[in-house]
Design a protein around this motif. Structure first.
Motif, PDB file in Angstrom:
ATOM      1  N   GLN A 103       0.826  -1.207   0.000  1.00  0.00           N
ATOM      2  CA  GLN A 103       0.000   0.000   0.000  1.00  0.00           C
ATOM      3  C   GLN A 103       0.866   1.264   0.000  1.00  0.00           C
ATOM      4  O   GLN A 103       0.554   2.249  -0.664  1.00  0.00           O
ATOM      5  CB  GLN A 103      -0.934   0.000   1.216  1.00  0.00           C
ATOM      6  CG  GLN A 103      -1.997  -1.074   1.181  1.00  0.00           C
ATOM      7  CD  GLN A 103      -2.889  -0.979  -0.041  1.00  0.00           C
ATOM      8  OE1 GLN A 103      -3.274   0.114  -0.458  1.00  0.00           O
ATOM      9  NE2 GLN A 103      -3.205  -2.115  -0.634  1.00  0.00           N
ATOM     10  N   LYS A 104       1.964   1.217   0.737  1.00  0.00           N
ATOM     11  CA  LYS A 104       2.896   2.351   0.744  1.00  0.00           C
ATOM     12  C   LYS A 104       3.489   2.560  -0.644  1.00  0.00           C
ATOM     13  O   LYS A 104       3.585   3.700  -1.132  1.00  0.00           O
ATOM     14  CB  LYS A 104       4.007   2.102   1.770  1.00  0.00           C
ATOM     15  CG  LYS A 104       5.049   3.212   1.848  1.00  0.00           C
ATOM     16  CD  LYS A 104       6.136   2.855   2.864  1.00  0.00           C
ATOM     17  CE  LYS A 104       7.233   3.910   2.892  1.00  0.00           C
ATOM     18  NZ  LYS A 104       8.323   3.543   3.832  1.00  0.00           N
ATOM     19  N   THR A 158     -14.485   8.125  -2.245  1.00  0.00           N
ATOM     20  CA  THR A 158     -14.694   8.004  -0.800  1.00  0.00           C
ATOM     21  C   THR A 158     -14.192   6.668  -0.282  1.00  0.00           C
ATOM     22  O   THR A 158     -13.512   6.590   0.746  1.00  0.00           O
ATOM     23  CB  THR A 158     -16.186   8.172  -0.461  1.00  0.00           C
ATOM     24  OG1 THR A 158     -16.615   9.472  -0.847  1.00  0.00           O
ATOM     25  CG2 THR A 158     -16.436   7.981   1.031  1.00  0.00           C
ATOM     26  N   LEU A 159     -14.515   5.609  -1.000  1.00  0.00           N
ATOM     27  CA  LEU A 159     -14.095   4.275  -0.589  1.00  0.00           C
ATOM     28  C   LEU A 159     -12.573   4.151  -0.587  1.00  0.00           C
ATOM     29  O   LEU A 159     -11.967   3.742   0.404  1.00  0.00           O
ATOM     30  CB  LEU A 159     -14.713   3.227  -1.519  1.00  0.00           C
ATOM     31  CG  LEU A 159     -14.385   1.759  -1.235  1.00  0.00           C
ATOM     32  CD1 LEU A 159     -14.830   1.361   0.160  1.00  0.00           C
ATOM     33  CD2 LEU A 159     -15.043   0.866  -2.274  1.00  0.00           C
ATOM     34  N   TYR A 160     -11.943   4.546  -1.687  1.00  0.00           N
ATOM     35  CA  TYR A 160     -10.489   4.431  -1.785  1.00  0.00           C
ATOM     36  C   TYR A 160      -9.773   5.490  -0.952  1.00  0.00           C
ATOM     37  O   TYR A 160      -8.722   5.232  -0.365  1.00  0.00           O
ATOM     38  CB  TYR A 160     -10.047   4.545  -3.251  1.00  0.00           C
ATOM     39  CG  TYR A 160     -10.510   3.413  -4.133  1.00  0.00           C
ATOM     40  CD1 TYR A 160     -10.839   2.171  -3.597  1.00  0.00           C
ATOM     41  CD2 TYR A 160     -10.629   3.574  -5.501  1.00  0.00           C
ATOM     42  CE1 TYR A 160     -11.263   1.138  -4.414  1.00  0.00           C
ATOM     43  CE2 TYR A 160     -11.047   2.541  -6.326  1.00  0.00           C
ATOM     44  CZ  TYR A 160     -11.372   1.323  -5.764  1.00  0.00           C
ATOM     45  OH  TYR A 160     -11.784   0.303  -6.578  1.00  0.00           O
ATOM     46  N   GLY A 161     -10.346   6.680  -0.897  1.00  0.00           N
ATOM     47  CA  GLY A 161      -9.695   7.769  -0.180  1.00  0.00           C
ATOM     48  C   GLY A 161      -9.655   7.560   1.317  1.00  0.00           C
ATOM     49  O   GLY A 161      -8.679   7.941   1.978  1.00  0.00           O
ATOM     50  N   THR A 162     -10.701   6.958   1.875  1.00  0.00           N
ATOM     51  CA  THR A 162     -10.711   6.669   3.310  1.00  0.00           C
ATOM     52  C   THR A 162      -9.560   5.738   3.669  1.00  0.00           C
ATOM     53  O   THR A 162      -8.840   5.954   4.649  1.00  0.00           O
ATOM     54  CB  THR A 162     -12.061   6.039   3.720  1.00  0.00           C
ATOM     55  OG1 THR A 162     -13.120   6.943   3.411  1.00  0.00           O
ATOM     56  CG2 THR A 162     -12.081   5.716   5.203  1.00  0.00           C
ATOM     57  N   ASN A 164      -6.775   5.312   1.936  1.00  0.00           N
ATOM     58  CA  ASN A 164      -5.493   5.992   1.741  1.00  0.00           C
ATOM     59  C   ASN A 164      -5.119   6.842   2.945  1.00  0.00           C
ATOM     60  O   ASN A 164      -3.967   6.853   3.385  1.00  0.00           O
ATOM     61  CB  ASN A 164      -5.541   6.867   0.482  1.00  0.00           C
ATOM     62  CG  ASN A 164      -5.468   6.056  -0.795  1.00  0.00           C
ATOM     63  OD1 ASN A 164      -5.014   4.926  -0.792  1.00  0.00           O
ATOM     64  ND2 ASN A 164      -5.931   6.631  -1.890  1.00  0.00           N
ATOM     65  N   TYR A 165      -6.077   7.569   3.476  1.00  0.00           N
ATOM     66  CA  TYR A 165      -5.794   8.432   4.625  1.00  0.00           C
ATOM     67  C   TYR A 165      -5.391   7.603   5.843  1.00  0.00           C
ATOM     68  O   TYR A 165      -4.391   7.899   6.511  1.00  0.00           O
ATOM     69  CB  TYR A 165      -7.018   9.288   4.958  1.00  0.00           C
ATOM     70  CG  TYR A 165      -6.801  10.184   6.163  1.00  0.00           C
ATOM     71  CD1 TYR A 165      -6.139  11.404   6.022  1.00  0.00           C
ATOM     72  CD2 TYR A 165      -7.221   9.796   7.438  1.00  0.00           C
ATOM     73  CE1 TYR A 165      -5.919  12.220   7.115  1.00  0.00           C
ATOM     74  CE2 TYR A 165      -6.997  10.609   8.536  1.00  0.00           C
ATOM     75  CZ  TYR A 165      -6.356  11.819   8.372  1.00  0.00           C
ATOM     76  OH  TYR A 165      -6.127  12.620   9.457  1.00  0.00           O
ATOM     77  N   THR A 169      -1.227   7.590   6.376  1.00  0.00           N
ATOM     78  CA  THR A 169      -0.865   8.679   7.298  1.00  0.00           C
ATOM     79  C   THR A 169      -1.043   8.198   8.737  1.00  0.00           C
ATOM     80  O   THR A 169      -1.872   8.746   9.486  1.00  0.00           O
ATOM     81  CB  THR A 169      -1.707   9.947   7.044  1.00  0.00           C
ATOM     82  OG1 THR A 169      -3.107   9.631   7.220  1.00  0.00           O
ATOM     83  CG2 THR A 169      -1.485  10.478   5.648  1.00  0.00           C
ATOM     84  N   PRO A 170      -0.284   7.177   9.152  1.00  0.00           N
ATOM     85  CA  PRO A 170      -0.468   6.604  10.497  1.00  0.00           C
ATOM     86  C   PRO A 170      -0.227   7.600  11.619  1.00  0.00           C
ATOM     87  O   PRO A 170      -0.819   7.456  12.707  1.00  0.00           O
ATOM     88  CB  PRO A 170       0.546   5.454  10.538  1.00  0.00           C
ATOM     89  CG  PRO A 170       1.570   5.801   9.495  1.00  0.00           C
ATOM     90  CD  PRO A 170       0.814   6.500   8.420  1.00  0.00           C
TER      91      PRO A 170
END
Length: 209
Positions: A103-104, A158-162, A164-165, A169-170
């Motif tokens: 994912q990174k 919205t689905l993918y962006g949630t 990603n955040y 951005t841990p």
């Protein structure tokens, strides 16, 4: 012998995925990857041809199996569009938090916003998943399950962006959620159920007539 080749190839891909996620595509070299994997350059070139070929194979390995599942789901006439969405969310929730390294790597490459032959190939791979999700949403509109005025691109974003955040951005998402999203136990017991439950409730409220 064939299994040994497959195992060796998968091992090289695992190492390459980690190196690319740490160094980025530009910073990683095939020489470093071959050294980390304990193989010679000739073997690396035999399997993948080039650094770009190796990089694309990492993505293809992760994405292609999921695409087959999505296509079968989209073509299943025995379940409703909303049931397909719920299944999609469950599968997506499982996959996106299972491999933070990949994912990174994905986030790094897609976030660079550069137009190259490599980035175009990656985009085309990923857009196949978007297309399958688009088909499910369009089906729901056509059969009356979903509202006619839903904004399909924003639903997908919205689905993918949630994800990603939260995943990428841990330092922000961990204090926001109140637990360490990089802890394997927290991922299984809290993050996965929370993502799935939230997205289903959110999208059900937005999509349904």
């Amino acid at each position: 012998m064939e299994k040994e080749k497959t195992d060796k190839k998968d091992y090289i891909l695992d190492v390459a995925e980690r190196v690319f996620s740490e160094k980025g595509f530009d910073g990683a070299s095939t020489r470093l990857i071959s050294s980390e994997a304990g193989v010679n350059m000739a073997m690396l070139n035999y399997y993948f041809g080039s650094k770009e070929g190796l990089f694309l194979e990492i993505f293809n390995r992760k994405i292609s199996s999921f695409q087959d599942i999505l296509q079968n789901l989209g073509n299943d006439d025995s379940i409703s569009a909303w049931e397909k969405m719920q299944t999609y969310i469950d599968m997506y929730g499982e996959k996106v938090v299972n491999n933070n390294c990949f994912q990174k790597l994905l986030y790094q490459e897609m976030g660079m916003n550069r137009r190259t032959d490599l980035s175009d190939k990656l985009r085309d791979m990923l857009m196949k998943n978007v297309t399958e999700l688009n088909k499910i949403l369009t089906e729901g509109i056509a059969n009356g399950e979903f509202k006619t005025d839903i904004d399909i691109p924003m639903v997908i974003a919205t689905l993918y962006g949630t994800k990603n955040y939260i995943i990428n951005t841990p330092m922000m998402s961990s204090p926001l959620l109140g637990y360490d999203i990089q802890d394997d136990n927290m991922i299984e017991t809290k993050l996965k159920p929370q993502i799935k439950s939230f997205m289903k409730n959110l999208l059900k409220a937005y999509l349904h007539n």
